[in-house]
Write an enzyme that holds these catalytic residues in place. Structure first.
Site, mmCIF file in Angstrom:
data_model
loop_
_atom_site.group_PDB
_atom_site.id
_atom_site.type_symbol
_atom_site.label_atom_id
_atom_site.label_comp_id
_atom_site.label_asym_id
_atom_site.label_seq_id
_atom_site.Cartn_x
_atom_site.Cartn_y
_atom_site.Cartn_z
ATOM 1 C CG ASP A 1 -0.107 9.864 44.987
ATOM 2 O OD1 ASP A 1 -0.395 8.906 45.462
ATOM 3 O OD2 ASP A 1 0.092 10.110 43.752
ATOM 4 C CE LYS B 1 2.690 11.213 41.440
ATOM 5 N NZ LYS B 1 1.703 11.943 41.888
ATOM 6 C CE LYS C 1 0.909 8.238 40.209
ATOM 7 N NZ LYS C 1 -0.273 8.972 41.286
#
Length: 226
Positions: free
Chosen positions: A84, A146, A188
């Protein structure tokens, strides 16, 4: 629902023992991934068998130089299945799009095919900035957008009229843009997801079902979503 949950333990004061207990809990619950800061990767890797290891990179500010970010991704990809990576937020806010693109192409490329989720830090973005950034994330070959680190500064977010927590409305907007542009990206959502009801509403808003290749929810309280 836990098959799309990324269980994240990212507070700076956590001990190795805290994170090891988290890894054991992740295995019990059967979440999609267990997400930690890089310093813990070597301790967590042997503890995970059915759950994927996720490591955050350049967290939470996205303020390192591109060569440092790419080097970190390359090394961490040797032990983690998922990364991430915080977008270069300062460059995004400066609207230096050529540099943002160069950075993310380099960083995603350094992952060697590992799953990369680019943290765009929604609370800090205007609509113009977020959609330009989404395009670059897709062009760079990342796997997910994300929404947030979960550490965004509330005062600045309020100036832009943005919440710091995940909402179904924001999730729906990201997914809608992905569909309209024909991108093969997952979504996400992270930040403030603490109840099953919240999680269900966000999943429904995304509209990709419970496919862990297209949907993830980041939370530090996975039991609450079970």
């Amino acid at each position: 629902m836990l098959q799309v949950v990324d269980y994240a333990l990212l507070k700076p004061y956590l001990t190795v023992e805290d994170v090891a207990r988290g890894a054991a809990r992740a295995e019990e619950l059967g979440v999609a991934s267990f997400c930690v800061n890089p310093v813990y990767a070597q301790y967590v890797r042997p503890l995970l068998r059915r759950v994927r290891l996720c490591v955050v990179v350049d967290f939470p500010f996205g303020a390192s130089q591109t060569w440092e970010r790419a080097q970190a991704v390359s090394r961490l990809a040797e032990v983690a299945e998922e990364l991430d990576v915080v977008a270069p937020i300062g460059l995004v806010k400066s609207q230096r799009w050529v540099e943002v693109r160069r950075d993310l192409v380099s960083v995603v490329g350094a992952a060697g095919g590992r799953v990369v989720k680019v943290i765009v830090e929604e609370p800090y973005l205007t609509d113009e900035e977020r959609y330009r950034l989404y395009d670059i994330v897709a062009e760079a070959g990342a796997h997910f957008i994300k929404s947030s680190t979960g550490f965004a500064e509330e005062a600045y977010a309020k100036q832009l009229g943005n919440p710091t927590h995940s909402t179904p409305e924001r999730a729906a907007a990201i997914a809608r843009y992905i569909r309209e542009r024909g991108y093969r990206l997952g979504v996400k959502m992270a930040g403030g997801i603490r109840t099953r009801e919240q999680a269900r509403a966000i999943i429904e808003a995304i509209g990709f079902g419970l496919d862990p290749a297209r949907v993830r929810l980041g939370t530090s309280t996975p039991e609450a979503l079970a």
